[in-house]
Write a protein that holds these residues in place. Structure first.
Motif, PDB file in Angstrom:
ATOM      1  N   PHE A   1      -7.865   3.214   7.398  1.00 15.29           N
ATOM      2  CA  PHE A   1      -7.355   1.649   7.409  1.00 15.29           C
ATOM      3  C   PHE A   1      -8.542   0.672   6.882  1.00 15.29           C
ATOM      4  O   PHE A   1      -8.187  -0.239   6.534  1.00 15.29           O
ATOM      5  N   ALA A   2      -9.892   1.219   6.957  1.00 13.75           N
ATOM      6  CA  ALA A   2     -10.751   0.315   6.265  1.00 13.75           C
ATOM      7  C   ALA A   2     -10.567   0.318   4.752  1.00 13.75           C
ATOM      8  O   ALA A   2     -10.817  -0.817   3.870  1.00 13.75           O
TER       9      ALA A   2
ATOM     10  N   GLU B   1      -6.851   2.954  -0.703  1.00 13.27           N
ATOM     11  CA  GLU B   1      -6.861   1.630  -1.208  1.00 13.27           C
ATOM     12  C   GLU B   1      -5.893   1.065  -2.170  1.00 13.27           C
ATOM     13  O   GLU B   1      -5.402  -0.053  -2.098  1.00 13.27           O
ATOM     14  N   GLU B   2      -4.995   2.075  -2.981  1.00 16.35           N
ATOM     15  CA  GLU B   2      -3.904   1.808  -3.762  1.00 16.35           C
ATOM     16  C   GLU B   2      -2.931   1.085  -2.958  1.00 16.35           C
ATOM     17  O   GLU B   2      -2.105   0.421  -3.172  1.00 16.35           O
ATOM     18  N   VAL B   3      -2.668   1.729  -1.488  1.00 21.75           N
ATOM     19  CA  VAL B   3      -1.596   1.471  -0.528  1.00 21.75           C
ATOM     20  C   VAL B   3      -1.850   0.124  -0.184  1.00 21.75           C
ATOM     21  O   VAL B   3      -0.788  -0.878  -0.169  1.00 21.75           O
ATOM     22  N   GLY B   4      -3.245  -0.336  -0.037  1.00 18.01           N
ATOM     23  CA  GLY B   4      -3.638  -1.691   0.404  1.00 18.01           C
ATOM     24  C   GLY B   4      -3.405  -2.667  -0.784  1.00 18.01           C
ATOM     25  O   GLY B   4      -2.766  -3.834  -0.467  1.00 18.01           O
ATOM     26  N   GLU B   5      -3.520  -2.254  -1.740  1.00 15.89           N
ATOM     27  CA  GLU B   5      -3.386  -3.127  -2.953  1.00 15.89           C
ATOM     28  C   GLU B   5      -2.033  -3.344  -3.275  1.00 15.89           C
ATOM     29  O   GLU B   5      -1.425  -4.575  -3.138  1.00 15.89           O
ATOM     30  N   ARG B   6      -1.176  -2.482  -3.221  1.00 14.60           N
ATOM     31  CA  ARG B   6       0.353  -2.546  -3.450  1.00 14.60           C
ATOM     32  C   ARG B   6       1.092  -3.421  -2.206  1.00 14.60           C
ATOM     33  O   ARG B   6       1.980  -3.959  -2.373  1.00 14.60           O
ATOM     34  N   GLY B   7       0.372  -3.117  -1.095  1.00 11.93           N
ATOM     35  CA  GLY B   7       0.874  -3.659   0.070  1.00 11.93           C
ATOM     36  C   GLY B   7       0.712  -5.260  -0.051  1.00 11.93           C
ATOM     37  O   GLY B   7       1.634  -6.188   0.380  1.00 11.93           O
ATOM     38  N   MET B   8      -0.342  -5.683  -0.521  1.00 12.85           N
ATOM     39  CA  MET B   8      -0.688  -7.259  -0.781  1.00 12.85           C
ATOM     40  C   MET B   8       0.129  -7.683  -1.957  1.00 12.85           C
ATOM     41  O   MET B   8       0.594  -8.860  -1.714  1.00 12.85           O
ATOM     42  N   ALA B   9       0.431  -6.833  -2.832  1.00 12.48           N
ATOM     43  CA  ALA B   9       1.232  -7.155  -3.989  1.00 12.48           C
ATOM     44  C   ALA B   9       2.499  -7.287  -3.510  1.00 12.48           C
ATOM     45  O   ALA B   9       3.317  -8.276  -4.040  1.00 12.48           O
TER      46      ALA B   9
ATOM     47  N   ALA C   1      -2.996 -13.918   4.844  1.00 15.30           N
ATOM     48  CA  ALA C   1      -2.042 -12.737   5.337  1.00 15.30           C
ATOM     49  C   ALA C   1      -2.802 -12.053   6.603  1.00 15.30           C
ATOM     50  O   ALA C   1      -4.085 -12.151   6.657  1.00 15.30           O
ATOM     51  N   LEU C   2      -2.010 -11.479   7.359  1.00 14.29           N
ATOM     52  CA  LEU C   2      -2.660 -10.870   8.529  1.00 14.29           C
ATOM     53  C   LEU C   2      -2.293  -9.382   8.240  1.00 14.29           C
ATOM     54  O   LEU C   2      -1.142  -8.930   7.845  1.00 14.29           O
ATOM     55  N   LEU C   3      -3.363  -8.457   8.292  1.00 17.45           N
ATOM     56  CA  LEU C   3      -3.202  -7.216   8.322  1.00 17.45           C
ATOM     57  C   LEU C   3      -3.393  -6.368   9.462  1.00 17.45           C
ATOM     58  O   LEU C   3      -4.424  -6.332  10.197  1.00 17.45           O
ATOM     59  N   VAL C   4      -2.339  -5.857   9.932  1.00 21.77           N
ATOM     60  CA  VAL C   4      -2.322  -5.157  11.367  1.00 21.77           C
ATOM     61  C   VAL C   4      -2.473  -3.498  11.203  1.00 21.77           C
ATOM     62  O   VAL C   4      -1.638  -2.884  10.403  1.00 21.77           O
ATOM     63  N   VAL C   5      -3.638  -3.109  11.642  1.00 26.46           N
ATOM     64  CA  VAL C   5      -4.042  -1.540  11.617  1.00 26.46           C
ATOM     65  C   VAL C   5      -3.874  -0.965  12.894  1.00 26.46           C
ATOM     66  O   VAL C   5      -4.241  -1.579  14.045  1.00 26.46           O
ATOM     67  N   PRO C   6      -3.860   0.550  13.122  1.00 24.72           N
ATOM     68  CA  PRO C   6      -3.934   0.847  14.365  1.00 24.72           C
ATOM     69  C   PRO C   6      -5.017   0.956  15.148  1.00 24.72           C
ATOM     70  O   PRO C   6      -5.296   0.887  16.260  1.00 24.72           O
ATOM     71  N   ALA C   7      -6.325   1.198  14.302  1.00 21.45           N
ATOM     72  CA  ALA C   7      -7.771   1.261  14.759  1.00 21.45           C
ATOM     73  C   ALA C   7      -8.634   0.768  13.630  1.00 21.45           C
ATOM     74  O   ALA C   7      -8.358   0.891  12.423  1.00 21.45           O
ATOM     75  N   LEU C   8      -9.697   0.093  13.972  1.00 16.82           N
ATOM     76  CA  LEU C   8     -11.039  -0.249  13.278  1.00 16.82           C
ATOM     77  C   LEU C   8     -11.890   1.095  12.827  1.00 16.82           C
ATOM     78  O   LEU C   8     -12.622   0.800  12.072  1.00 16.82           O
TER      79      LEU C   8
END
Length: 332
Positions: A75-76, A292-300, A63-70
């Motif tokens: 976003f980390a 982190e929960e947002v990232g988890e749910r996004g991948m799910a 999967a590709l995760l696109v974020v505004p900035a590193l």
């Protein structure tokens, strides 16, 4: 070690092992049998041949995760959550930064289309994904973004409006009536929601007034904007409501440079609850966003879309963190 060895040790068929380890067992295999297969595979140290399975499924499991900035901690943490769920399901996550989330982002699909199963995009500005949309029919999961976006296969959102309402009601409860909204200059859904929730909450209090100052998402820009707000004509505002913790850090610097104190003269609030929030002195009152929960749910959600299942739709709750940067306004 092969799946046949696992099947023999678990006392089941090889097809059952494939169903369980491919996470396709529900409705076909009992939970007890599935647990036994997983335990046996772990004890034997079995690892499925992902390359062969991917070839059969026509997937790359990437999967590709696109974020505004590193450079932003939020976003980390989103990436950390997404990568954790991905790893648990035999997927990998490639991190791709769009320039500050304002875009437009360079389209990576010409080279990467064949190596991706889907895209997750977090907190992007309105026009930043123009080049991403239509990425070869890849499913797009949006995080912290407009749920009405017709091109999103699924959306995972924080309850941003509730967070800003609770922050505003908290400040009103302390007695504040003169506000400045130190707003992000980035035109994205998440910041529009914050602005709207603040205005609607203050609109129910006739004596409350609010002025908006926009700033880029960096400390110096926020400091200059806060200095303008605090030095302008009329009564000085008693509360600076900032769209994120980085803006709040700049606001705190502005207060001190003007010879004022936080929170005795001016209360300052943030949004996100980055590590910065507790590094400031006094510590920052802010809204905690469980990144982190947002990232988890996004991948799910992406996994659900790929499997033809409905993704979870409920908003992720946020939490008001009351700390030392807020207090009742000074007596007139």
């Amino acid at each position: 070690m092969t799946s046949r060895d696992v099947a023999r040790a678990a006392g089941v068929s090889q097809a059952t092992v494939s169903l369980v380890l491919g996470d396709k067992w529900r409705g076909r295999v009992s939970e007890r049998t599935a647990a036994a297969v997983r335990t046996t595979a772990e004890e034997l140290g079995y690892r499925p041949n992902l390359a062969a399975r991917n070839l059969r499924l026509g997937r790359t499991r990437t999967a590709l995760l696109v974020v505004p900035a590193l450079t932003n901690e939020f976003f980390a943490r989103v990436y950390t959550g997404a990568a954790r769920v991905a790893a648990e399901n035999g997927f990998g996550v490639v991190l791709y930064p769009s320039p500050e989330g304002v875009g437009p982002a360079r389209d990576p699909f010409d080279s990467a289309r064949a190596s991706l199963d889907g895209v997750i995009a977090s907190s992007m500005a309105a026009d930043a994904l123009a080049a991403m949309r239509g990425g070869g029919g890849l499913p797009l999961v949006m995080l912290d973004s407009d749920p009405a976006d017709p091109e999103a296969a699924a959306t995972v959102n924080l309850d941003i409006a509730d967070g800003m309402r609770r922050m505003t009601e908290y400040l009103l409860g302390l007695g504040h009536r003169r506000f400045v909204h130190l707003a992000s200059a980035v035109d994205s859904w998440t910041f529009r929601v914050r602005s709207r929730a603040l205005a609607e909450t203050l609109g129910s209090v006739p004596e409350a007034v609010v002025r908006t100052e926009h700033a880029a998402l960096d400390v110096d820009a926020a400091r200059h904007a806060a200095e303008r707000a605090l030095s302008g004509p009329g009564h000085r505002p008693t509360a600076l409501v900032c769209d994120d913790d980085i803006l709040a850090a700049g606001a705190c610097k502005a207060v001190r440079r003007l010879g004022l104190r936080v929170p005795e003269d001016v209360s300052v609030t943030g949004f996100d609850d980055l590590a910065l929030a507790t590094a400031l002195e006094p510590e920052l009152t802010t809204v905690r966003l469980p990144a982190e929960e947002v990232g988890e749910r996004g991948m799910a959600a992406l996994l659900a879309v790929l499997d033809g299942r409905p993704a979870e739709a409920a908003a992720v709750p946020v939490e008001l963190m009351s700390r030392g940067s807020t207090a009742p306004p000074p007596a007139v």
